[in-house]
Each structure stands twice: as structure tokens, then as C-alpha cells.
Motif scaffolding. Structure first.
Motif, PDB file in Angstrom:
ATOM      1  N   TYR A  38      -3.148  13.496   3.786  1.00 10.65           N
ATOM      2  CA  TYR A  38      -3.461  12.388   4.938  1.00 10.65           C
ATOM      3  C   TYR A  38      -3.466  13.236   6.133  1.00 10.65           C
ATOM      4  O   TYR A  38      -2.894  14.313   6.139  1.00 10.65           O
ATOM      5  CB  TYR A  38      -2.570  11.263   4.678  1.00 10.65           C
ATOM      6  N   THR A  40       0.972   9.831  -8.571  1.00 11.31           N
ATOM      7  CA  THR A  40       1.975   9.706  -9.709  1.00 11.31           C
ATOM      8  C   THR A  40       2.442  10.567 -10.483  1.00 11.31           C
ATOM      9  O   THR A  40       3.204  10.591 -11.355  1.00 11.31           O
ATOM     10  CB  THR A  40       1.481   8.247 -10.251  1.00 11.31           C
ATOM     11  N   SER A  92      -1.284  -0.907   4.697  1.00  8.97           N
ATOM     12  CA  SER A  92      -1.526   0.607   4.890  1.00  8.97           C
ATOM     13  C   SER A  92      -3.162   0.733   4.951  1.00  8.97           C
ATOM     14  O   SER A  92      -3.803   1.910   4.552  1.00  8.97           O
ATOM     15  CB  SER A  92      -1.165   1.530   3.618  1.00  8.97           C
ATOM     16  N   GLY A 139       0.870  -1.106   0.042  1.00  5.41           N
ATOM     17  CA  GLY A 139      -0.089   0.082   0.041  1.00  5.41           C
ATOM     18  C   GLY A 139       0.796   1.067  -0.011  1.00  5.41           C
ATOM     19  O   GLY A 139       2.060   1.046  -0.241  1.00  5.41           O
ATOM     20  N   ALA A 140       0.363   2.377   0.305  1.00  9.76           N
ATOM     21  CA  ALA A 140       0.743   3.707  -0.054  1.00  9.76           C
ATOM     22  C   ALA A 140       2.093   3.905   0.861  1.00  9.76           C
ATOM     23  O   ALA A 140       3.121   4.659   0.883  1.00  9.76           O
ATOM     24  CB  ALA A 140      -0.220   4.821   0.314  1.00  9.76           C
ATOM     25  N   ASP A 145       6.414   9.392  -2.269  1.00 13.50           N
ATOM     26  CA  ASP A 145       5.827  10.937  -2.842  1.00 13.50           C
ATOM     27  C   ASP A 145       7.133  11.837  -2.992  1.00 13.50           C
ATOM     28  O   ASP A 145       6.969  12.509  -4.093  1.00 13.50           O
ATOM     29  CB  ASP A 145       4.953  11.258  -1.692  1.00 13.50           C
ATOM     30  N   LYS A 196      -3.014  13.492  -3.501  1.00  9.68           N
ATOM     31  CA  LYS A 196      -3.504  12.323  -2.980  1.00  9.68           C
ATOM     32  C   LYS A 196      -2.026  11.474  -2.388  1.00  9.68           C
ATOM     33  O   LYS A 196      -0.815  11.713  -2.811  1.00  9.68           O
ATOM     34  CB  LYS A 196      -4.093  11.218  -3.554  1.00  9.68           C
ATOM     35  N   PHE A 197      -2.020  10.904  -1.486  1.00  8.95           N
ATOM     36  CA  PHE A 197      -0.827  10.094  -0.834  1.00  8.95           C
ATOM     37  C   PHE A 197      -0.669   8.906  -1.836  1.00  8.95           C
ATOM     38  O   PHE A 197      -1.590   8.068  -2.158  1.00  8.95           O
ATOM     39  CB  PHE A 197      -1.491   9.496   0.396  1.00  8.95           C
ATOM     40  N   GLY A 198       0.454   8.878  -2.454  1.00  9.82           N
ATOM     41  CA  GLY A 198       0.846   7.893  -3.405  1.00  9.82           C
ATOM     42  C   GLY A 198       0.568   8.525  -4.748  1.00  9.82           C
ATOM     43  O   GLY A 198       0.681   7.593  -5.827  1.00  9.82           O
ATOM     44  N   SER A 257       1.332   4.501   8.867  1.00  5.48           N
ATOM     45  CA  SER A 257       0.358   5.522   8.144  1.00  5.48           C
ATOM     46  C   SER A 257      -0.284   6.000   9.434  1.00  5.48           C
ATOM     47  O   SER A 257      -0.921   5.553  10.167  1.00  5.48           O
ATOM     48  CB  SER A 257      -0.709   5.053   7.042  1.00  5.48           C
TER      49      SER A 257
END
Length: 404
Positions: free
Chosen positions: A171, A205, A75, A35-36, A230, A201-203, A100
Motif C-alpha cells: 500500500y 493471510t 478502509s 476492512g484491512a 499483518d 497484499k495488505f491484509g 489507511s
């Protein structure tokens, strides 16, 4: 007959020896290995594993070995709750919070408070964990968003910048960090203004839209709370667009040792950053014990410890020190020892405030530079702001809990 008697005697000896062998004390850890927050989770797990290994080399806790049991919480807050509950029901004496902020908060509220097991926060900076939503079985060895915001504002209030752009992953911990920075800096310098705020957003691209909005606002300085993957993704895209040159390197973010390593020759040299546990500082400028820790970890793993590794190591070793002080692994006794004791760490000695169980750990500031000795970019530390200066007073914490 003699053979039978000998076999029986050996069996009895074996049973007796097994019965006398001390049972391991279990530490439970729902870890964000996918996950993130996966990159942070992997580093945190490495810190916990190294701590257990070192504790056991020194004889364990109260003469008993320590064993780490972990699961991949992905996460995901609900998965973290389920895994933490299951691990504690199997008899763990200590719990590591997930990495997280959302998962750490969820586990603190739904598990630690209910099951009353010492629970350590070693990564999340969400100040709700120690302030608004505090419960007496949680302790934190990472500087909270309140502490970092206060330390950051103290540093920037002395600088001539007036127009700030703000960039943060979306977040709870990072949002809280941005809000604390704004609050404290505005109080110290009422002339500052925040010309643009971006919360990808968290993560994420693709940071192109945020980069363009920030450049269009023409800020004097860009304050960012990005880290790990990130920050790595953002920095690569920003460098390709000439972002750092256009803002004259007037940029700060949370650089940890492993993220800088991943950046390699593409690291934005000359930008600023802060760290929570810089291995290069401990190795070159820390105490003999701090250097010995870094050297031992590198000898074991072949790499330097990241901030997340060091702080999670501190989570486990703080609990072990507290249990030895209390001469017990009983939760209330351990937490009383945490409230009253002084604890050793690669970051030096620290204590916890009784009213929030927050360690008075420092925040480190510096500039990104390439370092031949380490074979990678590092944050060359210029200023260390101690936790005794940045942490909240009891009056502030109580006011927050009352919702004022």
C-alpha cells in the motif's frame, strides 16, 4: 390557575436554560472499523473518544463541550470521502482522517482541501499528505515515511549489515516508507545492496512464499514495514517455519503495543522494532504527565493505549489546544495557531513546521522483550530520534512539490 402559572413559569425557565446551554462542538471521524485497517481503526477511535472525554472534564473548548461523531469507513477511500463530506456538512469543526493511507490521502484531497476544515492525520505515514499533496488545512501528528526512513537509515548506517531483504505490505504509505529507507541508507552507506523485495497484499493471510524467498536470498538483515494484523499473521507463520532463528533475529518491523500484546508468548523476542508512541516508555520513563495519561487511560479502559490510540488522542487534543490559543474554532484561526504554537502530548512538546504542518515528533527504536510489569511483550526502547532531526527541510518539501 396557580398550578397553570407555576407550570408555565417552569416551562419558561426550562426553555431559557436550554437556550443558554452551550452547543457542543462537533468533531467528525470516518474511522476504518472494518476492512484491512480495522484493528488500527478501533484503537484510533478509542484515542479520539478518550481525548473528548478528557477535554470535556477540563471544561471543553472555549467553554463548550466537544462531541465526536463517527462512521465506519470500512478502509474504503470512496466511503471515507462520502462520510467525511456528510459529517462536515452537518457542522463539524474538525475532521479526523481515516487510518489507511489510501483513505487518508483521498479525504485530504477531496474533502479537507475543498471544505477547508482542520483535518488531522493520526495514523497514516504517507508523506504525500504533508509534502507533494499538502493542503493548508491538514496537519500530521505521526512521523511520515520520510521521517521514519531518515531515522531508520541513520540507525542502520552505523551497523555492519550490507545485504538487506525488504518486506512490506503493498500500500502507498508502506511502499513510500521502503523507498525512503532505501534512498537514505544508500546515501549514507553506498555499499549496501537490497537482495530481495517482497510486497504481499495488505491484509494477506499466507506469507509462506515471501518467507521462503527471503531465506533463499540469505540477507544479512530483514527490514520490514508490517504492522498490526499483518505483522501478527506474518510472525506466527515465520516462527512456525523457524524464520527468526535462521536469520539470527536480524529483523525489524513496526511493533505497536497492542500487536505485541496479541503476540503474547509467541512474540519474536530479540528482534528489533520501532514505535511511534510506546506506552511502556511513557509509563516507565516518560514525564509525570505522560505517566498520568497512561494510568488514566488504563483505569478507564482496562488496557494500555496503543500507538494509534495515543496519536489519535494527540490529533484531537492538538486541535483543542490550538482553538484555545486562537480563542476561536474558525478554521483559519485554528490553523494559524497550529503553525505558531507549541503543543503538549504524552510524547512531550512538539511544534509544526509552517511549510508542511508536520509535527516534529520522535521515532523510537528498541528490542522485543517479555515484560513482567506489563504482563506482555514490549519494545524496550534503546534510542529515540527526535523529529527535529528527521523531518524534511522546507527546501526538500518545495522540491518535492515541484516534482523534482
Amino acid at each position: 390557575m396557580k398550578t397553570f402559572l407555576l407550570a408555565a413559569a417552569l416551562a419558561v425557565i426550562g426553555i431559557a436554560a436550554h437556550a443558554q446551554a452551550p452547543q457542543p462542538i462537533k468533531i467528525a471521524a470516518p474511522v476504518d472499523l472494518s476492512g484491512a485497517a480495522a484493528d488500527v481503526g478501533a484503537d484510533a477511535l478509542a484515542g479520539a473518544q478518550f481525548a473528548v472525554e478528557q477535554i470535556n472534564k477540563r471544561g471543553g473548548v472555549l467553554g463548550r463541550p466537544v462531541a465526536l461523531e463517527y462512521r465506519d469507513s470500512a478502509s474504503n477511500p470512496q466511503k471515507g470521502i462520502s462520510q467525511a463530506t456528510g459529517l462536515l456538512q452537518e457542522g463539524a469543526a474538525m475532521l479526523l482522517a481515516p487510518q489507511s493511507s489510501a483513505s487518508a490521502l483521498a479525504v485530504s484531497k477531496a474533502v479537507a482541501a475543498k471544505m477547508k476544515v482542520p483535518t488531522c492525520v493520526g495514523v497514516s505515514i504517507a508523506d504525500d499528505l504533508t509534502m507533494k499533496d499538502f493542503n493548508p488545512y491538514v496537519y500530521s501528528v505521526t512521523p511520515t515515511s520520510y521521517m521514519e526512513g531518515r531515522a531508520q537509515a541513520a540507525r542502520f548506517a552505523k551497523l555492519p549489515y550490507k545485504r538487506y531483504a525488504l518486506l512490506s505490505a503493498d500500500y502507498s504509505g508502506a511502499r513510500a516508507g521502503v523507498n525512503r529507507f532505501k534512498e537514505f541508507l544508500k546515501a549514507l552507506n553506498p555499499q549496501v545492496e537490497f537482495v530481495v523485495e517482497e510486497y504481499p497484499k495488505f491484509g494477506a493471510t499466507d506469507y509462506t512464499a515471501s518467507i521462503n524467498k527471503i531465506l533463499a536470498a540469505k540477507p544479512d538483515y530483514v527490514f520490514s514495514i508490517l504492522f498490526g494484523t499483518d505483522l501478527l499473521t506474518f510472525s506466527r507463520q515465520a516462527s512456525a517455519l523457524g524464520f527468526f532463528q535462521q536469520i539470527n533475529n536480524r529483523f525489524i518491523s513496526l511493533y505497536d503495543f497492542n500487536t505485541l500484546k496479541a503476540m503474547g508468548s509467541g512474540a519474536p523476542v530479540g528482534t528489533e522494532g520501532w514505535e511511534r508512541a510506546p506506552a511502556n516508555q511513557f509509563s516507565g520513563h516518560g514525564s509525570a504527565d505522560a505517566k498520568a495519561f497512561v494510568d488514566a487511560y488504563k483505569a478507564k479502559s482496562g488496557a494500555y493505549p496503543s500507538d494509534w490510540t495515543i496519536m489519535t488522542y494527540d490529533c484531537v487534543t492538538t486541535w483543542a489546544q490550538a482553538a484555545n490559543i486562537a480563542k476561536s474554532i474558525e478554521p483559519a484561526a485554528v490553523m494559524q495557531a497550529i503553525e505558531t504554537g507549541e503543543f503538549s502530548s504524552p510524547r512531550g512538546k512538539y511544534r509544526f513546521a509552517k511549510y508542511d504542518h508536520q509535527a516534529d515528533v520522535p521515532v523510537y527504536f528498541g528490542k522485543v522483550q517479555q515484560d513482567k510489569a506489563f504482563g506482555q511483550p514490549v519494545l524496550a526502547i534503546e534510542e529515540t530520534i527526535p523529529g527535529t532531526v528527521s523531518r524534511p527541510t522546507e527546501a526538500v518539501v518545495q522540491k518535492t512539490r515541484r516534482g523534482e
